[in-house]
Design a protein around this motif. Structure first.
Motif, PDB file in Angstrom:
ATOM      1  N   LYS A 116       5.643   9.844  -3.892  1.00 35.90           N
ATOM      2  CA  LYS A 116       5.213  10.347  -2.584  1.00 35.90           C
ATOM      3  C   LYS A 116       3.785   9.916  -2.282  1.00 35.90           C
ATOM      4  O   LYS A 116       3.458   9.583  -1.147  1.00 35.90           O
ATOM      5  N   TYR A 117       2.951   9.933  -3.305  1.00 33.04           N
ATOM      6  CA  TYR A 117       1.583   9.437  -3.118  1.00 33.04           C
ATOM      7  C   TYR A 117       1.602   8.006  -2.627  1.00 33.04           C
ATOM      8  O   TYR A 117       0.899   7.607  -1.703  1.00 33.04           O
ATOM      9  N   LEU A 118       2.465   7.214  -3.265  1.00 30.84           N
ATOM     10  CA  LEU A 118       2.603   5.819  -2.898  1.00 30.84           C
ATOM     11  C   LEU A 118       3.021   5.686  -1.443  1.00 30.84           C
ATOM     12  O   LEU A 118       2.478   4.882  -0.682  1.00 30.84           O
ATOM     13  N   CYS A 119       3.991   6.497  -1.046  1.00 32.24           N
ATOM     14  CA  CYS A 119       4.540   6.368   0.296  1.00 32.24           C
ATOM     15  C   CYS A 119       3.598   6.865   1.373  1.00 32.24           C
ATOM     16  O   CYS A 119       3.650   6.402   2.502  1.00 32.24           O
ATOM     17  N   LYS A 120       2.792   7.845   1.037  1.00 30.98           N
ATOM     18  CA  LYS A 120       1.960   8.434   2.080  1.00 30.98           C
ATOM     19  C   LYS A 120       0.531   7.930   1.999  1.00 30.98           C
ATOM     20  O   LYS A 120       0.068   7.189   2.861  1.00 30.98           O
ATOM     21  N   ASP A 121      -0.164   8.318   0.966  1.00 28.96           N
ATOM     22  CA  ASP A 121      -1.589   8.013   0.912  1.00 28.96           C
ATOM     23  C   ASP A 121      -1.865   6.534   0.688  1.00 28.96           C
ATOM     24  O   ASP A 121      -2.651   5.922   1.406  1.00 28.96           O
ATOM     25  N   PHE A 122      -1.230   5.994  -0.321  1.00 29.86           N
ATOM     26  CA  PHE A 122      -1.486   4.587  -0.636  1.00 29.86           C
ATOM     27  C   PHE A 122      -1.082   3.697   0.519  1.00 29.86           C
ATOM     28  O   PHE A 122      -1.828   2.841   0.976  1.00 29.86           O
ATOM     29  N   TRP A 123       0.127   3.903   1.009  1.00 28.42           N
ATOM     30  CA  TRP A 123       0.629   3.060   2.082  1.00 28.42           C
ATOM     31  C   TRP A 123      -0.231   3.194   3.335  1.00 28.42           C
ATOM     32  O   TRP A 123      -0.498   2.221   4.032  1.00 28.42           O
ATOM     33  N   SER A 124      -0.651   4.422   3.649  1.00 27.76           N
ATOM     34  CA  SER A 124      -1.478   4.622   4.844  1.00 27.76           C
ATOM     35  C   SER A 124      -2.829   3.949   4.711  1.00 27.76           C
ATOM     36  O   SER A 124      -3.341   3.371   5.662  1.00 27.76           O
ATOM     37  N   SER A 125      -3.418   4.033   3.544  1.00 25.24           N
ATOM     38  CA  SER A 125      -4.744   3.427   3.385  1.00 25.24           C
ATOM     39  C   SER A 125      -4.688   1.925   3.545  1.00 25.24           C
ATOM     40  O   SER A 125      -5.624   1.317   4.026  1.00 25.24           O
ATOM     41  N   ILE A 126      -3.585   1.341   3.116  1.00 21.63           N
ATOM     42  CA  ILE A 126      -3.491  -0.113   3.197  1.00 21.63           C
ATOM     43  C   ILE A 126      -2.980  -0.554   4.555  1.00 21.63           C
ATOM     44  O   ILE A 126      -3.534  -1.448   5.179  1.00 21.63           O
ATOM     45  N   PHE A 127      -1.888   0.032   5.003  1.00 20.37           N
ATOM     46  CA  PHE A 127      -1.195  -0.497   6.175  1.00 20.37           C
ATOM     47  C   PHE A 127      -1.336   0.371   7.420  1.00 20.37           C
ATOM     48  O   PHE A 127      -0.822   0.020   8.464  1.00 20.37           O
ATOM     49  N   GLY A 128      -1.976   1.515   7.276  1.00 19.66           N
ATOM     50  CA  GLY A 128      -2.209   2.329   8.459  1.00 19.66           C
ATOM     51  C   GLY A 128      -1.065   3.229   8.861  1.00 19.66           C
ATOM     52  O   GLY A 128      -1.149   3.922   9.860  1.00 19.66           O
ATOM     53  N   HIS A 129       0.006   3.200   8.111  1.00 19.05           N
ATOM     54  CA  HIS A 129       1.088   4.133   8.435  1.00 19.05           C
ATOM     55  C   HIS A 129       1.842   4.439   7.150  1.00 19.05           C
ATOM     56  O   HIS A 129       1.681   3.773   6.141  1.00 19.05           O
TER      57      HIS A 129
END
Lengths: 194, 207
Positions: A116-129
């Motif tokens: 979930k961290y990967l899907c939310k925080d990590f993904w958002s920081s890199i790709f903005g969503h």
């Protein structure tokens, strides 16, 4: 596979954590990054040491891996508003407002919270969503679906060459696999960094 | 569209740059910086000879530049409702400094007409009155390609960000100018700023 809910539990208590979904303060143009990635892929394809698609994909993946590894440690250290809990079902986690260096409340043994961290925080920081859809078979396999993935959003393969449509399809398939090897490595490196 | 709107844009260049940047889909700059770093590392591993790495970085930059110019021209046209056009080399340089760098890298840099000085790297020539210059320098106080990067002394011939020089050469060649772009100073080498000098070698005649 069952669908998993990526929405924040107890949204009222954890509104601050949703700020992670906004773009980072330093950014570059997405198209520039895509062009850089394309040049890297062309370079790898032209290398005398990588003649097969598998070896090319493997090299691209390892490049993504190096990046993902460093990226996750940078993001963990700079993240001040993440408030990950050991259990997504726990109702009473206090809101942490002070940055704790490398001290995200992330329980590595709980693979669900890691993903979930990967899907939310990590993904958002890199790709903005965030990841659009997360599925699991509850046996350790997760499917991450992103409807708006920047690296393949505007993907075209030049139509020059013989063989007609099947040739072009095949080349599209090969190029897609090569391009996607990069984010695979990114994820693998990010997870290793956690 | 109203005919008056199709004139040359009267916006100051920095506003055009900001406008285009605000419309650009963006991605995390650390992702970009790290990816570039891994690329340079890979090239060093593959080529060993530092000068060949510089050449390869410039070659890749040229490929990118050729595609980047199309995006630049179409985005600026859309943003300003006018045709982007530079009558002089000086205007070309100003556009690169204020619009192009802004919309792709999110930074703007200082523009100075004239060749700059080899010794100090700054634009110290008094060419204020000259419109027709054949070189200019761009000064960046901050380089997104090389955040936190330092070159070890064993590799001091490496122009780490040589990709940028390639992009400038490739994109300008696509619009009729053959230029030479290189660094006079580099942040990665302990200079306080990065200075790029672009020199016009020839205009490519249509034909």
């Amino acid at each position: 596979f069952t669908n998993l809910d990526l929405r924040t539990v107890n949204a009222s208590e954890r509104d601050d954590s949703l700020h992670v979904a906004s773009l980072p303060t330093t950014a570059v143009s997405e198209s520039l990054f895509n062009m850089l990635l394309n040049e890297i892929i062309s370079y790898v394809r032209a290398l005398p040491s990588t003649t097969t698609s598998e070896s090319q994909a493997s090299l691209i993946e390892s490049i993504g891996y190096s990046v993902g590894l460093r990226l996750s440690s940078i993001l963990l250290l700079s993240d001040t508003s993440t408030n990950l809990t050991t259990s997504s079902k726990s109702a009473k986690q206090p809101l942490q407002t002070l940055p704790i260096p490398g001290g995200i409340n992330l329980d590595p043994s709980n693979s669900l919270s890691v993903v979930k961290y990967l899907c939310k925080d990590f993904w958002s920081s890199i790709f903005g969503h965030q990841i659009t859809k997360l599925q699991t078979n509850h046996r350790g396999v997760f499917v991450l679906k992103d409807d708006n993935f920047p690296m393949t959003k505007e993907f075209t393969v030049s139509g020059v060459g013989e063989g007609g449509s099947t040739n072009k399809e095949e080349r599209t398939r090969v190029m897609t696999i090569l391009t996607l090897s990069y984010p695979c490595g990114l994820i693998r490196g990010a997870l290793k960094g956690l | 569209k109203h005919p008056a709107q199709l004139r040359m844009s009267k916006l100051p260049l920095s506003r055009t740059g900001d406008l285009c940047w605000s419309r650009t889909p963006k991605t995390n700059s650390e992702l970009f910086t790290l990816t570039y770093g891994v690329l340079v590392t890979q090239l060093i591993r593959d080529f060993e000879d530092t000068e060949r790495v510089n050449v390869e970085l410039k070659r890749m930059g040229r490929n990118i530049g050729v595609r980047l110019i199309d995006e630049y021209l179409s985005k600026v046209s859309l943003a300003t409702s006018s045709v982007p056009s530079c009558a002089t080399f000086r205007q070309t340089g100003e556009s690169i400094a204020k619009v192009a760098f802004k919309m792709f890298l999110g930074i703007s840099c200082d523009f100075s007409p004239g060749p700059g000085s080899e010794a100090s790297g700054g634009g110290e020539e008094e060419t204020e009155g000259m419109d027709e210059v054949n070189s200019f320098t761009l000064t960046l106080s901050d380089n997104p390609l090389s955040t936190f990067v330092e070159i070890p002394p064993s590799r001091e011939g490496l122009s780490y960000s040589n990709l940028i020089n390639g992009v400038i050469e490739g994109s300008l060649e696509s619009v009729g100018m053959r230029v030479e772009s290189r660094f006079l100073r580099e942040i990665e080498k302990d200079d306080d700023v990065t200075v790029i000098r672009v020199r016009l070698r020839e205009r490519i005649k249509d034909g």
